[in-house]
Design a protein around this motif. Structure first.
Motif, mmCIF file in Angstrom:
data_model
loop_
_atom_site.group_PDB
_atom_site.id
_atom_site.type_symbol
_atom_site.label_atom_id
_atom_site.label_comp_id
_atom_site.label_asym_id
_atom_site.label_seq_id
_atom_site.Cartn_x
_atom_site.Cartn_y
_atom_site.Cartn_z
ATOM 1 N N SER A 281 20.809 28.845 -26.048
ATOM 2 C CA SER A 281 20.384 27.539 -25.560
ATOM 3 C C SER A 281 20.455 27.553 -24.038
ATOM 4 N N VAL A 282 19.360 27.213 -23.417
ATOM 5 C CA VAL A 282 19.284 27.226 -21.954
ATOM 6 C C VAL A 282 18.945 25.824 -21.466
ATOM 7 N N LYS A 283 19.750 25.314 -20.546
ATOM 8 C CA LYS A 283 19.509 24.004 -19.945
ATOM 9 C C LYS A 283 19.294 24.188 -18.450
ATOM 10 N N VAL A 284 18.181 23.685 -17.963
ATOM 11 C CA VAL A 284 17.843 23.795 -16.542
ATOM 12 C C VAL A 284 17.741 22.392 -15.958
ATOM 13 N N ALA A 285 18.503 22.130 -14.910
ATOM 14 C CA ALA A 285 18.460 20.836 -14.220
ATOM 15 C C ALA A 285 18.231 21.089 -12.737
ATOM 16 N N THR A 286 17.326 20.339 -12.143
ATOM 17 C CA THR A 286 17.049 20.534 -10.721
ATOM 18 C C THR A 286 16.588 19.232 -10.094
ATOM 19 N N SER A 287 16.519 19.221 -8.779
ATOM 20 C CA SER A 287 16.079 18.025 -8.058
ATOM 21 C C SER A 287 15.633 18.429 -6.660
ATOM 22 N N TYR A 288 14.892 17.547 -6.030
ATOM 23 C CA TYR A 288 14.600 17.727 -4.610
ATOM 24 C C TYR A 288 14.241 16.379 -3.993
ATOM 25 N N ALA B 281 0.834 -1.207 0.000
ATOM 26 C CA ALA B 281 0.000 0.000 0.000
ATOM 27 C C ALA B 281 0.867 1.255 0.000
ATOM 28 N N GLY B 282 1.903 1.232 0.833
ATOM 29 C CA GLY B 282 2.812 2.381 0.875
ATOM 30 C C GLY B 282 3.511 2.597 -0.447
ATOM 31 N N LEU B 283 3.918 1.493 -1.093
ATOM 32 C CA LEU B 283 4.588 1.599 -2.388
ATOM 33 C C LEU B 283 3.664 2.207 -3.435
ATOM 34 N N ALA B 284 2.393 1.806 -3.433
ATOM 35 C CA ALA B 284 1.434 2.344 -4.401
ATOM 36 C C ALA B 284 1.230 3.843 -4.195
ATOM 37 N N ILE B 285 1.076 4.248 -2.938
ATOM 38 C CA ILE B 285 0.880 5.672 -2.641
ATOM 39 C C ILE B 285 2.121 6.473 -3.018
ATOM 40 N N ASP B 286 3.281 5.960 -2.636
ATOM 41 C CA ASP B 286 4.520 6.688 -2.918
ATOM 42 C C ASP B 286 4.815 6.745 -4.413
ATOM 43 N N TYR B 287 4.486 5.674 -5.134
ATOM 44 C CA TYR B 287 4.703 5.694 -6.582
ATOM 45 C C TYR B 287 3.841 6.768 -7.236
ATOM 46 N N SER B 288 2.594 6.874 -6.777
ATOM 47 C CA SER B 288 1.699 7.908 -7.305
ATOM 48 C C SER B 288 2.238 9.297 -6.994
ATOM 49 N N ASN B 289 2.720 9.491 -5.760
ATOM 50 C CA ASN B 289 3.284 10.789 -5.376
ATOM 51 C C ASN B 289 4.535 11.117 -6.189
ATOM 52 N N MET B 290 5.369 10.092 -6.416
ATOM 53 C CA MET B 290 6.597 10.314 -7.185
ATOM 54 C C MET B 290 6.278 10.715 -8.628
ATOM 55 N N ALA B 291 5.302 10.038 -9.238
ATOM 56 C CA ALA B 291 4.936 10.357 -10.622
ATOM 57 C C ALA B 291 4.393 11.776 -10.724
ATOM 58 N N ILE C 85 13.956 13.255 -6.587
ATOM 59 C CA ILE C 85 13.264 13.506 -7.852
ATOM 60 C C ILE C 85 14.116 14.492 -8.648
ATOM 61 N N ALA C 86 14.428 14.184 -9.900
ATOM 62 C CA ALA C 86 15.291 15.053 -10.710
ATOM 63 C C ALA C 86 14.732 15.195 -12.120
ATOM 64 N N THR C 87 14.880 16.396 -12.697
ATOM 65 C CA THR C 87 14.442 16.639 -14.074
ATOM 66 C C THR C 87 15.423 17.573 -14.773
ATOM 67 N N SER D 16 4.946 14.304 -8.593
ATOM 68 C CA SER D 16 6.020 15.254 -8.301
ATOM 69 C C SER D 16 6.985 15.380 -9.474
ATOM 70 N N GLN D 17 7.257 14.252 -10.133
ATOM 71 C CA GLN D 17 8.139 14.276 -11.304
ATOM 72 C C GLN D 17 7.545 15.150 -12.398
ATOM 73 N N ARG D 18 6.239 15.004 -12.633
ATOM 74 C CA ARG D 18 5.583 15.794 -13.671
ATOM 75 C C ARG D 18 5.578 17.282 -13.309
ATOM 76 N N GLN D 19 5.296 17.579 -12.044
ATOM 77 C CA GLN D 19 5.285 18.976 -11.610
ATOM 78 C C GLN D 19 6.660 19.613 -11.756
ATOM 79 N N LEU D 20 7.694 18.875 -11.388
ATOM 80 C CA LEU D 20 9.050 19.409 -11.483
ATOM 81 C C LEU D 20 9.474 19.559 -12.944
ATOM 82 N N GLN D 21 9.051 18.610 -13.803
ATOM 83 C CA GLN D 21 9.378 18.711 -15.228
ATOM 84 C C GLN D 21 8.722 19.937 -15.854
ATOM 85 N N GLU D 22 7.467 20.178 -15.502
ATOM 86 C CA GLU D 22 6.767 21.354 -16.022
ATOM 87 C C GLU D 22 7.449 22.636 -15.554
#
Length: 400
Positions: free
Chosen positions: A123-130, A37-47, A148-150, A49-55
């Motif tokens: 050309s601008v490259k932006v890399a970040t993580s948290y 259950a924890g893995l399912a919740i955390d996987y959803s949160n990771m996905a 999480i990194a993008t 958060s990854q999308r939010q950080l990518q945007e």
């Protein structure tokens, strides 16, 4: 013998009794189920958060590259600061202030500038993580956080395959251009700060200056861009000998056009028929490429030439009267059709114009979002700059 015979039935009953099995199985499986259950919740949160950080990194790279190309930031250092601010600002809705500070510290921005003889790009490259906190379920399995990194890259600037262009401005200087806008201006007189409103003709001069600035930036050597200006009220303006006086002839760069626009003063009615005919005749190409504009560009080695007319008015076609004239309106529409048939791209700008004026300019504009409507001086300035950027093919391309 009696003791043995007694134990055997007891053992058989105990071994065959299944009571309590569910409790034992639950006790064994509970950690596994909780972990799943924890893995399912955390996987959803990771996905998520990854999308939010990518945007956020996409937006940051795009904003920084566009700001560099348009001159909105002074240098690469300012662009890097802008990109970091953008990432943190975008993520502020999703993370705590402490996490936002950590994201800023983890954000790296690289800017590469490329220059050719006819263009400049960034050309601008932006890399970040948290570090994303995990649920207590995963803590039981020894995992409390995950990184999480993008990364996002963007290129912005004038097109490497930019065409040369000839642009004729057809500008309204009728009497209504002497009316006030809703933009307040301040000036000092005898040591006192006074307030007044910017009049339309002065707003037009500022907007034209922003367009000329953008064209000069795209063509600093004045080898690609030719401009001219035709101003009008009730048709073209003439002196007492009937000589046309409301034209600044086509020339390389923007200097002559810029100087002419500063001299405009409002007077008279409104009829764009004659100036639109002149604009068409001036810059259209003929089948043999022996027209004036084609020959001028050929001498500079420009084989592909785009031709533009900007038609601007703050009113409706009235001629020398104060009321709308249907015939004059239709006449201008006919001239617009002729120009488009001659391969000319028409930008139209309605500046605080009445509905009939807007309708005319909507009709005249070439397809593809080339009609602009400004109700303030600020919007007019932005619209003229946008036209210049469109004409010079300034573009921003996301390249994740």
């Amino acid at each position: 013998m009696m003791r043995t015979s007694f134990l055997h039935p007891c053992l058989r009953r105990m071994l065959s009794d299944r009571g309590g099995n569910f409790g034992i199985m639950t006790a064994i499986m509970a950690p596994v189920l909780l972990g799943a259950a924890g893995l399912a919740i955390d996987y959803s949160n990771m996905a998520l958060s990854q999308r939010q950080l990518q945007e956020a990194t996409d937006s940051a790279a795009l904003a920084a590259a566009t700001a560099l190309a348009s001159g909105k930031v002074a240098d690469e250092a300012a662009a890097k600061t802008l990109a970091k601010d953008f990432v943190v600002g975008q993520m502020a809705n999703y993370v705590s202030a402490a996490s936002g500070s950590a994201i800023r510290n983890a954000t790296n921005v690289d800017v590469t500038t490329s220059t050719s003889s006819t263009s400049k790009s960034y050309s601008v490259k932006v890399a970040t993580s948290y570090r994303l906190g995990l649920t207590p379920f995963m803590n039981l399995l020894g995992h409390s956080t995950i990184d999480i990194a993008t990364t996002s890259s963007t290129t912005s600037g004038t097109s490497q395959t930019r065409s040369a262009l000839s642009m004729e401005l057809v500008l309204d200087q009728s009497g209504s251009m002497g009316y006030d806008t809703n933009t307040c201006a301040q000036y000092k007189k005898n040591g006192t700060t006074c307030k007044t409103y910017v009049v339309k003709i002065d707003a037009l001069k500022q907007a034209s200056a922003s367009l000329f600035d953008a064209l000069d930036k795209a063509d600093p050597q004045h080898t690609l861009v030719r401009t001219g200006v035709i101003s009008y009220s009730n048709g073209l303006l003439r002196d007492w000998t009937n000589k046309v006086t409301s034209v600044s002839a086509m020339d390389w760069g923007t200097t002559k056009s810029r100087d002419y626009v500063t001299t405009l003063s409002p007077d008279g009615g409104t009829d764009a028929t004659e100036p639109m005919q002149l604009a068409d005749d001036t810059i259209k190409k003929n089948a043999n490429f022996t027209d004036v504009e084609s020959i001028a560009h050929q001498k500079k080695g420009n084989s592909k030439v785009d031709r533009f007319v900007i038609l601007m008015t703050d009113g409706e076609m009235t001629g020398n009267s104060s009321t709308w004239n249907k015939d004059k309106d239709q006449s201008v529409r006919d001239k617009c059709d002729a120009a488009k048939n001659d391969g000319i791209i028409l930008f139209t700008v309605a500046f605080m114009a009445p509905d009939k004026g807007k309708s005319l300019l909507q009709y005249c504009a070439s397809p593809g979002g080339n009609y602009y409507e400004a109700e303030t001086m600020e919007k007019l300035v932005a619209d003229f700059e946008s036209i210049a950027q469109t004409a010079t093919k300034a573009a921003t391309l996301l390249t994740n």
